[in-house]
Design a protein around this motif. Structure first.
Motif, PDB file in Angstrom:
ATOM      1  N   ASN A 117      34.531  25.889  42.717  1.00 42.57           N
ATOM      2  CA  ASN A 117      35.851  25.750  42.115  1.00 42.57           C
ATOM      3  C   ASN A 117      36.905  26.145  43.144  1.00 42.57           C
ATOM      4  O   ASN A 117      37.371  27.284  43.157  1.00 42.57           O
ATOM      5  CB  ASN A 117      35.959  26.628  40.862  1.00 42.57           C
ATOM      6  N   LEU A 133      40.322  29.846  44.252  1.00 41.37           N
ATOM      7  CA  LEU A 133      40.621  30.704  45.394  1.00 41.37           C
ATOM      8  C   LEU A 133      41.990  31.352  45.231  1.00 41.37           C
ATOM      9  O   LEU A 133      42.876  30.816  44.565  1.00 41.37           O
ATOM     10  CB  LEU A 133      40.589  29.896  46.697  1.00 41.37           C
ATOM     11  N   SER A 179      36.022  31.346  41.840  1.00 42.04           N
ATOM     12  CA  SER A 179      35.885  30.280  42.839  1.00 42.04           C
ATOM     13  C   SER A 179      34.440  30.105  43.278  1.00 42.04           C
ATOM     14  O   SER A 179      34.030  29.026  43.702  1.00 42.04           O
ATOM     15  CB  SER A 179      36.744  30.596  44.069  1.00 42.04           C
TER      16      SER A 179
END
Length: 433
Positions: A350, A354, A368
């Motif tokens: 994902n 971040l 993330s």
């Protein structure tokens, strides 16, 4: 009465936040590798005035009656869409074509970026403008292959990479034509030609040969004899090899085709001794020699027909380039190339999860996915690096200006709610008069 005013206040706050995000996007319209953000809103919980009721024999069902209490920020999302390409022709500027992030590191750990504006510091490290080391895999100098494992700083100009070691000549290719009627072939001095080669220390030699058809009875046979050899040192001084004895090789042609049919596979150099080196043998290819009419022309080239085994002197690095797979190739003054390392990428389940930490950098979060510390070859994901190109900001000004207009109108409308509510309160207060 007061509910509408506080709803207006909440509307002002979220539209101000959205305008802040839009302002940051527009401010970074020319920031390398910048990823724009967007704001989404959601309603706050509603106050229920009357609950829902079902239908009965005498009355129908009624829907719930609720009054909303304003709005709030639902999310501030990062758009990880790829930005356009900006050509720079700087070999250290890199753009990722596809998914993934450059891995960079400082004392606090690994970080990630799409901004590939790199440079070399005084220690020869590949770094970002902020001085973070670009990470990747180092090259094994013994095998010439990358060592895949935990990412390490890419040091292009370390002491090992500054120079290319010399190598001895292993192959020689002899080409040209011999005219059987050339009178010089029957002369004891024959037809001369030279061959250049290197020893294992990188010293360059010029060997002098002559070709004759004496004292052979078969006119299709010829003798190639090593007559002398010279050596040139680093200062350009030329000397004569010591312990040199004539080395003769016999070759034979097919008179019907004029092509070589017999010849030695090697030049025996075991009795060639110099103050610097001793020699063994060098493979020689006579296959391009012919016995046709025309001039007698002979040429000896170091290396086989593909240039392999030509040998070379020591060289210093003259430049480098980054390939589409991230491999950094050094070029040396002796014509050699050497693999210096490979830049890798980090991939996340994902990427939008971040977290931005400034300077075009991201860090991993629990949403993330983690970085495994190894990185990936970018070609394994179907991507590549584009050298001499940077990824531009993915901010779309037309969209940002449209969002700015709607946000300004939303802020204006919410401010009217507050002023209108204030006027209603003022009327209520005036009832006392």
């Amino acid at each position: 009465m007061m509910r509408s005013m506080y709803s207006g206040v909440s509307g002002l706050r979220i539209h101000q936040t959205k305008m802040d995000v839009i302002g940051n996007n527009i401010a970074n319209v020319n920031t390398v590798g910048f990823k724009s953000s967007r704001v989404t809103f959601s309603e706050v919980f509603s106050q229920t005035i009357q609950g829902a009721s079902g239908a009965s024999e005498n009355t129908g069902g009624r829907n719930p009656m609720q009054i909303g209490l304003g709005s709030s920020i639902s999310s501030v999302d990062i758009d990880m869409g790829e930005g356009a390409a900006q050509r720079t022709d700087n070999p250290l500027d890199l753009k990722i074509e596809g998914d993934g992030f450059f891995v960079v590191s400082d004392i606090t750990g690994n970080k990630f970026t799409r901004a590939g504006a790199f440079r070399i510091d005084e220690a020869g490290n590949l770094v970002t403008p902020e001085g973070l080391n670009v990470m990747g895999w180092k090259a094994d100098q013994a095998t010439g292959e990358v060592q895949k494992g935990q990412v390490e700083p890419i040091q292009i100009l370390n002491p090992v990479n500054l120079y290319s070691e010399p190598s001895a000549t292993e192959n020689i290719t002899l080409s040209g034509n011999i005219n059987i009627n050339d009178t010089q072939l029957s002369d004891p001095n024959g037809v001369p030609f030279t061959a250049n080669f290197y020893d294992s220390l990188g010293y360059r030699y010029t060997a002098e040969y002559r070709i004759t058809n004496l004292p052979l009875a078969n006119e299709n046979q010829f003798t190639i004899t090593l007559t002398d050899a010279g050596i040139t040192d680093a200062d350009g001084n030329v000397g004569v090899a010591t312990g040199l004895a004539p080395i003769a090789q016999i070759i034979e042609f097919d008179p019907a085709t004029g092509k070589i049919i017999a010849g030695p596979d090697t030049f025996d150099m075991t009795n060639l001794v110099t103050p610097f080196s001793t020699f063994s043998t060098m493979s020689v290819d006579f296959g391009d020699l012919t016995l046709f009419a025309g001039n007698t022309t002979l040429e000896a080239i170091s290396g086989d027909i593909n240039g392999i085994g030509s040998g070379n002197q020591a060289g210093s690095i003259s430049g480098f380039e980054v390939g589409g797979d991230g491999k950094v190739i050094g070029r040396y003054t002796n014509g050699q190339t050497k693999l210096l390392g490979q830049i890798v990428v980090a991939a996340f389940q994902n990427p939008a999860g971040l977290q931005k930490v400034g300077s075009n950098l991201f860090v991993a979060t629990t949403n993330s996915g983690d970085f495994d510390g190894l990185g990936q070859d970018i070609t394994s994901r179907g991507g590549s690096f584009n050298s001499g190109v940077l990824e531009m900001s993915n901010v779309d000004l037309s969209r940002e200006f449209t969002e700015m207009i709607t946000t300004q109108r939303g802020f204006q409308a919410n401010s009217r709610i507050i002023t209108s509510s204030d006027e209603l309160l003022q009327e209520l207060v005036n009832l006392k008069r």
